[in-house]
Design a protein around this motif. Structure first.
Motif, PDB file in Angstrom:
ATOM      1  N   MET A   1       0.753  -1.235  -0.055  1.00 43.19           N
ATOM      2  CA  MET A   1      -0.052   0.150   0.101  1.00 43.19           C
ATOM      3  C   MET A   1       0.892   1.299   0.194  1.00 43.19           C
ATOM      4  SD  MET A   1      -2.929   1.146   2.755  1.00 43.19           S
ATOM      5  CE  MET A   1      -4.207   0.346   2.116  1.00 43.19           C
ATOM      6  N   ASP A   2       0.576   2.203  -0.706  1.00 41.14           N
ATOM      7  CA  ASP A   2       1.134   3.372  -0.898  1.00 41.14           C
ATOM      8  C   ASP A   2       0.579   4.517  -0.072  1.00 41.14           C
ATOM      9  OD1 ASP A   2       2.708   1.871  -2.863  1.00 41.14           O
ATOM     10  OD2 ASP A   2       1.798   2.970  -4.624  1.00 41.14           O
ATOM     11  N   ILE A   3       1.490   5.064   0.464  1.00 38.94           N
ATOM     12  CA  ILE A   3       1.160   6.380   1.562  1.00 38.94           C
ATOM     13  C   ILE A   3       2.150   7.653   0.983  1.00 38.94           C
ATOM     14  CG2 ILE A   3       0.903   7.026   3.621  1.00 38.94           C
ATOM     15  CD1 ILE A   3      -0.982   4.791   3.156  1.00 38.94           C
ATOM     16  N   ALA A   4       1.507   8.554   1.015  1.00 37.48           N
ATOM     17  CA  ALA A   4       2.396   9.934   0.518  1.00 37.48           C
ATOM     18  C   ALA A   4       2.171  10.973   1.630  1.00 37.48           C
ATOM     19  CB  ALA A   4       1.855  10.310  -0.762  1.00 37.48           C
ATOM     20  N   ALA A   5       3.191  11.913   1.424  1.00 37.26           N
ATOM     21  CA  ALA A   5       3.213  13.137   2.112  1.00 37.26           C
ATOM     22  C   ALA A   5       3.917  14.223   1.106  1.00 37.26           C
ATOM     23  CB  ALA A   5       3.896  13.005   3.466  1.00 37.26           C
ATOM     24  N   THR A   6       3.327  15.263   1.389  1.00 35.89           N
ATOM     25  CA  THR A   6       3.869  16.401   0.319  1.00 35.89           C
ATOM     26  C   THR A   6       4.259  17.593   1.437  1.00 35.89           C
ATOM     27  OG1 THR A   6       2.327  15.528  -1.361  1.00 35.89           O
ATOM     28  CG2 THR A   6       3.220  17.848  -1.589  1.00 35.89           C
ATOM     29  N   MET A   7       5.336  18.255   1.100  1.00 34.71           N
ATOM     30  CA  MET A   7       5.421  19.546   1.473  1.00 34.71           C
ATOM     31  C   MET A   7       5.462  20.647   0.329  1.00 34.71           C
ATOM     32  SD  MET A   7       8.855  21.318   3.224  1.00 34.71           S
ATOM     33  CE  MET A   7       8.522  20.564   5.011  1.00 34.71           C
ATOM     34  N   ARG A   8       4.809  21.573   0.458  1.00 29.19           N
ATOM     35  CA  ARG A   8       4.527  22.578  -0.516  1.00 29.19           C
ATOM     36  C   ARG A   8       5.118  23.834  -0.369  1.00 29.19           C
ATOM     37  NH1 ARG A   8      -0.901  23.036  -3.199  1.00 29.19           N
ATOM     38  NH2 ARG A   8       0.489  23.203  -5.090  1.00 29.19           N
ATOM     39  N   TYR A   9       5.684  24.444  -1.491  1.00 31.21           N
ATOM     40  CA  TYR A   9       6.201  25.902  -1.245  1.00 31.21           C
ATOM     41  C   TYR A   9       7.367  25.878  -0.309  1.00 31.21           C
ATOM     42  CZ  TYR A   9       1.814  26.805  -3.263  1.00 31.21           C
ATOM     43  OH  TYR A   9       0.685  26.764  -4.077  1.00 31.21           O
ATOM     44  N   ALA A  10       8.200  24.855  -0.502  1.00 29.02           N
ATOM     45  CA  ALA A  10       9.701  25.099   0.212  1.00 29.02           C
ATOM     46  C   ALA A  10      10.473  25.970  -0.378  1.00 29.02           C
ATOM     47  CB  ALA A  10      10.360  23.796   0.265  1.00 29.02           C
ATOM     48  N   ARG A  11      11.213  26.958   0.292  1.00 24.50           N
ATOM     49  CA  ARG A  11      11.856  28.169   0.084  1.00 24.50           C
ATOM     50  C   ARG A  11      13.181  27.444  -0.249  1.00 24.50           C
ATOM     51  NH1 ARG A  11      13.054  31.262  -2.274  1.00 24.50           N
ATOM     52  NH2 ARG A  11      14.028  32.800  -1.024  1.00 24.50           N
ATOM     53  N   LEU A  12      13.532  26.750  -1.286  1.00 22.92           N
ATOM     54  CA  LEU A  12      14.588  26.100  -1.727  1.00 22.92           C
ATOM     55  C   LEU A  12      14.459  25.794  -3.207  1.00 22.92           C
ATOM     56  CD1 LEU A  12      17.145  24.547  -0.653  1.00 22.92           C
ATOM     57  CD2 LEU A  12      15.446  22.589  -0.905  1.00 22.92           C
ATOM     58  N   SER A  13      15.740  26.064  -4.060  1.00 19.76           N
ATOM     59  CA  SER A  13      15.755  25.729  -5.342  1.00 19.76           C
ATOM     60  C   SER A  13      15.673  24.135  -5.663  1.00 19.76           C
ATOM     61  CB  SER A  13      16.966  26.128  -5.883  1.00 19.76           C
ATOM     62  OG  SER A  13      17.271  25.733  -7.367  1.00 19.76           O
ATOM     63  N   HIS A  14      14.734  23.813  -6.750  1.00 24.16           N
ATOM     64  CA  HIS A  14      14.653  22.240  -6.872  1.00 24.16           C
ATOM     65  C   HIS A  14      15.875  21.602  -7.419  1.00 24.16           C
ATOM     66  CE1 HIS A  14      14.306  22.756 -11.250  1.00 24.16           C
ATOM     67  NE2 HIS A  14      14.010  24.044 -10.820  1.00 24.16           N
ATOM     68  N   THR A  15      16.733  22.488  -7.908  1.00 23.34           N
ATOM     69  CA  THR A  15      17.900  21.852  -8.567  1.00 23.34           C
ATOM     70  C   THR A  15      19.131  21.784  -7.414  1.00 23.34           C
ATOM     71  OG1 THR A  15      18.998  23.908  -8.865  1.00 23.34           O
ATOM     72  CG2 THR A  15      17.793  22.952 -10.808  1.00 23.34           C
ATOM     73  N   LYS A  16      19.070  22.234  -6.476  1.00 24.65           N
ATOM     74  CA  LYS A  16      19.900  21.979  -5.072  1.00 24.65           C
ATOM     75  C   LYS A  16      19.253  20.733  -4.345  1.00 24.65           C
ATOM     76  CE  LYS A  16      21.371  26.787  -4.693  1.00 24.65           C
ATOM     77  NZ  LYS A  16      21.464  27.912  -3.961  1.00 24.65           N
ATOM     78  N   ALA A  17      17.920  20.511  -4.409  1.00 23.54           N
ATOM     79  CA  ALA A  17      17.442  19.616  -3.569  1.00 23.54           C
ATOM     80  C   ALA A  17      17.545  18.162  -4.319  1.00 23.54           C
ATOM     81  CB  ALA A  17      16.055  19.702  -3.439  1.00 23.54           C
ATOM     82  N   ARG A  18      17.615  17.997  -5.546  1.00 20.92           N
ATOM     83  CA  ARG A  18      17.204  16.677  -6.093  1.00 20.92           C
ATOM     84  C   ARG A  18      18.444  15.750  -5.824  1.00 20.92           C
ATOM     85  NH1 ARG A  18      14.813  19.253 -11.761  1.00 20.92           N
ATOM     86  NH2 ARG A  18      12.836  19.201 -10.762  1.00 20.92           N
ATOM     87  N   ASP A  19      19.571  16.098  -5.746  1.00 20.91           N
ATOM     88  CA  ASP A  19      20.649  14.933  -5.528  1.00 20.91           C
ATOM     89  C   ASP A  19      20.674  14.353  -4.459  1.00 20.91           C
ATOM     90  OD1 ASP A  19      21.566  17.070  -4.239  1.00 20.91           O
ATOM     91  OD2 ASP A  19      23.720  17.133  -4.448  1.00 20.91           O
ATOM     92  N   LEU A  20      20.131  14.847  -3.116  1.00 24.97           N
ATOM     93  CA  LEU A  20      19.970  14.318  -1.855  1.00 24.97           C
ATOM     94  C   LEU A  20      18.792  13.335  -1.928  1.00 24.97           C
ATOM     95  CD1 LEU A  20      20.837  13.699   0.845  1.00 24.97           C
ATOM     96  CD2 LEU A  20      19.363  15.478   1.642  1.00 24.97           C
ATOM     97  N   VAL A  21      17.752  13.727  -2.790  1.00 25.66           N
ATOM     98  CA  VAL A  21      16.599  12.878  -2.867  1.00 25.66           C
ATOM     99  C   VAL A  21      16.587  11.611  -3.742  1.00 25.66           C
ATOM    100  CG1 VAL A  21      14.352  12.987  -4.044  1.00 25.66           C
ATOM    101  CG2 VAL A  21      14.920  14.796  -2.742  1.00 25.66           C
TER     102      VAL A  21
END
Length: 123
Positions: A1-21
């Protein structure tokens, strides 16, 4: 079963975040939390908060065991941009884009949900 959580409008550039994700995808939830906790980057705190929320959703709403959870999907999506201006010489201005992103984490226990039987629609 898939369960999700979302954080919206985080003050961070998406390019800086993708490598850790990308490092967290496919790992067991406990190991993903360990990686996030020991990272010193800004995205680590936001991703950890979202991951803990997804784990809590799985535990409380779907009554899933925390030990069996895996990170199925972790996605950083580009959000809206705040447009600001920086004063320059001789009365001109330069645009500054302050970027935001949306963080979505999906955890799963590996068990597929049973398919619901199709009902025939009669008018």
């Amino acid at each position: 079963m898939d369960i999700a959580a979302t954080m919206r409008y985080a003050r961070l550039s998406h390019t800086k975040a993708r490598d850790l994700v990308r490092c967290v995808q496919g790992l067991p939830a406990a190991e993903a939390l360990r990686i996030v906790d020991f990272s010193e980057r800004k995205v680590a705190a936001l991703l950890g908060k979202t991951l803990r929320s997804a784990i809590a959703n799985a535990e409380n709403r779907a009554k899933l065991s925390v030990d069996k959870l895996k990170v199925k999907e972790a996605v950083i999506e580009e959000g809206p941009r705040l447009r600001r201006y920086w004063a320059r010489s001789r009365g001109s201005a330069s645009p500054v884009l302050k970027r935001m992103c949306h963080i979505r984490v999906v955890v799963t226990d590996g068990v597929e949900e049973p398919a619901e039987p199709e009902s025939s629609a009669t008018a």
